[in-house]
Scaffold this motif. Structure first.
Motif, mmCIF file in Angstrom:
data_model
loop_
_atom_site.group_PDB
_atom_site.id
_atom_site.type_symbol
_atom_site.label_atom_id
_atom_site.label_comp_id
_atom_site.label_asym_id
_atom_site.label_seq_id
_atom_site.Cartn_x
_atom_site.Cartn_y
_atom_site.Cartn_z
ATOM 1 N N ALA A 1 0.805 -1.100 -0.074
ATOM 2 C CA ALA A 1 -0.078 -0.237 -0.063
ATOM 3 C C ALA A 1 0.957 1.156 -0.089
ATOM 4 C CB ALA A 1 -0.844 0.208 1.285
ATOM 5 N N TRP A 2 1.986 1.121 0.775
ATOM 6 C CA TRP A 2 2.889 2.401 0.846
ATOM 7 C C TRP A 2 3.720 2.739 -0.290
ATOM 8 C CZ3 TRP A 2 8.506 2.313 1.689
ATOM 9 C CH2 TRP A 2 9.011 3.496 1.805
ATOM 10 N N VAL A 3 4.150 1.612 -0.909
ATOM 11 C CA VAL A 3 4.809 1.744 -2.377
ATOM 12 C C VAL A 3 3.617 2.442 -3.502
ATOM 13 C CG1 VAL A 3 5.841 0.559 -4.295
ATOM 14 C CG2 VAL A 3 6.542 0.017 -1.663
ATOM 15 N N GLY A 4 2.565 1.766 -3.612
ATOM 16 C CA GLY A 4 1.414 2.136 -4.399
ATOM 17 C C GLY A 4 0.996 3.578 -4.292
ATOM 18 N N ALA A 5 0.959 3.994 -3.075
ATOM 19 C CA ALA A 5 0.606 5.504 -2.827
ATOM 20 C C ALA A 5 1.600 6.246 -3.262
ATOM 21 C CB ALA A 5 0.209 5.480 -1.180
ATOM 22 N N LEU A 6 3.045 5.955 -3.038
ATOM 23 C CA LEU A 6 4.236 6.715 -3.431
ATOM 24 C C LEU A 6 4.337 7.012 -4.780
ATOM 25 C CD1 LEU A 6 6.877 5.479 -0.968
ATOM 26 C CD2 LEU A 6 5.681 7.906 -1.144
ATOM 27 N N LEU A 7 4.149 5.770 -5.549
ATOM 28 C CA LEU A 7 4.171 5.628 -7.088
ATOM 29 C C LEU A 7 2.957 6.546 -7.578
ATOM 30 C CD1 LEU A 7 4.602 1.922 -7.478
ATOM 31 C CD2 LEU A 7 6.276 3.892 -8.093
ATOM 32 N N ALA A 8 1.673 6.676 -6.937
ATOM 33 C CA ALA A 8 0.720 7.457 -7.556
ATOM 34 C C ALA A 8 1.068 8.864 -7.476
ATOM 35 C CB ALA A 8 -0.568 6.878 -6.823
ATOM 36 N N GLY A 9 1.577 9.273 -6.002
ATOM 37 C CA GLY A 9 1.675 10.512 -5.603
ATOM 38 C C GLY A 9 2.987 11.287 -6.620
ATOM 39 N N HIS A 10 3.840 10.243 -6.871
ATOM 40 C CA HIS A 10 5.015 10.760 -7.628
ATOM 41 C C HIS A 10 4.621 11.029 -9.055
ATOM 42 C CE1 HIS A 10 9.105 11.060 -9.086
ATOM 43 N NE2 HIS A 10 8.782 10.119 -10.133
ATOM 44 N N SER A 11 3.753 10.281 -9.764
ATOM 45 C CA SER A 11 3.271 10.333 -11.161
ATOM 46 C C SER A 11 2.254 11.484 -11.244
ATOM 47 C CB SER A 11 2.741 8.900 -11.480
ATOM 48 O OG SER A 11 1.580 8.720 -11.163
ATOM 49 N N GLY A 12 1.355 11.603 -10.217
ATOM 50 C CA GLY A 12 0.405 12.552 -10.069
ATOM 51 C C GLY A 12 -0.729 12.217 -11.243
ATOM 52 N N SER A 13 -0.924 10.895 -11.411
ATOM 53 C CA SER A 13 -2.079 10.390 -12.457
ATOM 54 C C SER A 13 -2.934 9.409 -11.788
ATOM 55 C CB SER A 13 -1.227 9.758 -13.671
ATOM 56 O OG SER A 13 -0.493 8.471 -13.286
ATOM 57 N N TYR A 14 -2.860 9.337 -10.501
ATOM 58 C CA TYR A 14 -3.699 8.189 -10.037
ATOM 59 C C TYR A 14 -3.947 8.883 -8.543
ATOM 60 C CZ TYR A 14 -6.248 4.053 -10.529
ATOM 61 O OH TYR A 14 -7.278 3.087 -10.697
ATOM 62 N N SER A 15 -5.114 8.451 -8.011
ATOM 63 C CA SER A 15 -5.393 8.681 -6.600
ATOM 64 C C SER A 15 -4.505 7.988 -5.672
ATOM 65 C CB SER A 15 -6.914 8.442 -6.304
ATOM 66 O OG SER A 15 -7.261 8.323 -4.813
ATOM 67 N N GLU A 16 -3.939 8.685 -4.559
ATOM 68 C CA GLU A 16 -2.995 7.808 -3.824
ATOM 69 C C GLU A 16 -3.861 6.760 -3.091
ATOM 70 O OE1 GLU A 16 0.013 10.338 -1.905
ATOM 71 O OE2 GLU A 16 -0.401 11.868 -3.174
ATOM 72 N N VAL A 17 -4.931 7.357 -2.664
ATOM 73 C CA VAL A 17 -5.830 6.215 -1.797
ATOM 74 C C VAL A 17 -6.158 5.066 -2.635
ATOM 75 C CG1 VAL A 17 -8.013 5.865 -0.514
ATOM 76 C CG2 VAL A 17 -6.696 8.138 -0.389
ATOM 77 N N THR A 18 -6.842 5.294 -3.858
ATOM 78 C CA THR A 18 -7.014 4.154 -4.700
ATOM 79 C C THR A 18 -5.702 3.081 -4.735
ATOM 80 O OG1 THR A 18 -8.503 5.568 -5.524
ATOM 81 C CG2 THR A 18 -8.014 3.373 -6.553
ATOM 82 N N ALA A 19 -4.734 4.014 -5.197
ATOM 83 C CA ALA A 19 -3.367 2.920 -5.482
ATOM 84 C C ALA A 19 -2.920 2.388 -4.462
ATOM 85 C CB ALA A 19 -2.213 4.142 -6.023
ATOM 86 N N ALA A 20 -3.174 3.150 -3.132
ATOM 87 C CA ALA A 20 -2.909 2.368 -1.787
ATOM 88 C C ALA A 20 -3.781 0.938 -1.717
ATOM 89 C CB ALA A 20 -2.653 3.214 -0.582
ATOM 90 N N LEU A 21 -4.939 1.086 -1.997
ATOM 91 C CA LEU A 21 -5.843 0.129 -1.663
ATOM 92 C C LEU A 21 -5.551 -1.011 -2.777
ATOM 93 C CD1 LEU A 21 -9.133 1.844 -1.130
ATOM 94 C CD2 LEU A 21 -8.046 0.414 0.354
ATOM 95 N N ILE A 22 -5.087 -0.798 -3.908
ATOM 96 C CA ILE A 22 -4.930 -1.727 -4.878
ATOM 97 C C ILE A 22 -3.493 -2.593 -4.595
ATOM 98 C CG2 ILE A 22 -4.088 -2.001 -7.511
ATOM 99 C CD1 ILE A 22 -6.021 -0.081 -8.028
ATOM 100 N N GLY A 23 -2.596 -1.693 -4.099
ATOM 101 C CA GLY A 23 -1.125 -2.016 -3.903
ATOM 102 C C GLY A 23 -1.283 -3.200 -2.496
ATOM 103 N N GLY A 24 -1.870 -2.519 -1.584
ATOM 104 C CA GLY A 24 -2.245 -3.361 -0.497
ATOM 105 C C GLY A 24 -2.897 -4.666 -0.435
ATOM 106 N N SER A 25 -3.992 -4.457 -1.146
ATOM 107 C CA SER A 25 -4.858 -5.854 -1.277
ATOM 108 C C SER A 25 -4.219 -6.938 -2.332
ATOM 109 C CB SER A 25 -6.243 -5.342 -2.051
ATOM 110 O OG SER A 25 -6.127 -4.798 -3.110
ATOM 111 N N THR A 26 -3.533 -6.330 -3.340
ATOM 112 C CA THR A 26 -2.657 -7.315 -4.403
ATOM 113 C C THR A 26 -1.668 -7.926 -3.455
ATOM 114 O OG1 THR A 26 -3.121 -5.709 -6.043
ATOM 115 C CG2 THR A 26 -1.360 -7.402 -6.148
ATOM 116 N N ALA A 27 -0.846 -7.098 -2.615
ATOM 117 C CA ALA A 27 0.045 -7.615 -1.779
ATOM 118 C C ALA A 27 -0.407 -8.722 -0.704
ATOM 119 C CB ALA A 27 0.829 -6.599 -1.118
ATOM 120 N N LEU A 28 -1.667 -8.523 -0.352
ATOM 121 C CA LEU A 28 -2.360 -9.500 0.470
ATOM 122 C C LEU A 28 -2.557 -11.009 -0.027
ATOM 123 C CD1 LEU A 28 -3.371 -10.274 3.593
ATOM 124 C CD2 LEU A 28 -5.488 -8.900 2.742
ATOM 125 N N ALA A 29 -3.120 -10.620 -1.315
ATOM 126 C CA ALA A 29 -3.401 -11.854 -1.980
ATOM 127 C C ALA A 29 -2.287 -12.589 -2.262
ATOM 128 C CB ALA A 29 -4.187 -11.489 -3.157
#
Length: 200
Positions: free
Chosen positions: A83-111
């Motif tokens: 989730a942390w890496v996902g949020a950082l990547l989204a914030g760095h690119s400015g092209s995706y919501s950080e919260v949504t990216a954190a949810l995707i990164g975290g849930s994929t990591a959990l799976a």
């Protein structure tokens, strides 16, 4: 370009080895190989901590049953890292919501973590230690190759990560059903032996 494919792939990889993901991305950023790496991942203290913990994981991951204990401890750590890496990547690119990216990164990591932990429990039932070592090396190489590939071909890497995740979940389902059948049979045999001893 959407950062979603890179977020998804880094999430999958974080579920397998979060420290390798942070270390690789940071090194790619520091060396100038990629401009898509956030500054937070390039900080010296982050790279040092990730490097030390990667070495610890590389050792623990190859010892039967120690790997399962390590996985249990990381049930929270890996999804949080994804989730942390996902949020950082989204914030760095400015092209995706950080919260949504954190949810995707975290849930994929959990799976993917669930697949890894479950597979390791099944492999630990084997009496020889070599399968653990081979599986651990394969996981480390797979994470390194896919994260590297994702920085330059994010969509293709995301497809590979999705295929690996689905295949892993299917394999885990198969292994769990077999382990349950095995445990049921063993319990049934114990009951039969207990009844036979009482009769005698």
């Amino acid at each position: 370009m959407s950062v979603l494919p890179l977020v998804f792939t880094s999430g999958w990889a974080s579920g397998v080895n979060a420290y390798a993901v942070v270390l690789l991305l940071g090194l790619f950023g520091v060396t100038g190989v990629s401009d898509d790496v956030p500054r937070a991942l390039q900080r010296p203290e982050v790279l040092i901590v990730a490097g030390v913990l990667f070495l610890c994981e590389a050792a623990a991951d190859k010892v039967p049953y120690v790997d399962s204990v390590w996985d249990s401890v990381h049930t929270v750590i890996r999804p949080v890292a994804g989730a942390w890496v996902g949020a950082l990547l989204a914030g760095h690119s400015g092209s995706y919501s950080e919260v949504t990216a954190a949810l995707i990164g975290g849930s994929t990591a959990l799976a993917s973590h669930s697949v890894k932990a479950g597979t390791r429990m099944a492999v630990n039932a084997s009496p020889e230690p070599f399968s653990n070592i081979a599986l651990s090396i394969g996981e480390d190489l797979g994470v390194g190759a896919l994260v590297s590939f994702a920085l330059f071909h994010p969509r293709a890497a995301a497809v590979v990560a999705a295929v690996l995740l689905v295949a892993g979940l299917a394999t885990l389902f198969f292994l769990v059903s077999r382990i349950r059948r095995f445990l049921r049979r063993r319990a049934q045999r114990r009951e039969e032996r207990g009844l036979a001893s009482r009769v005698l």
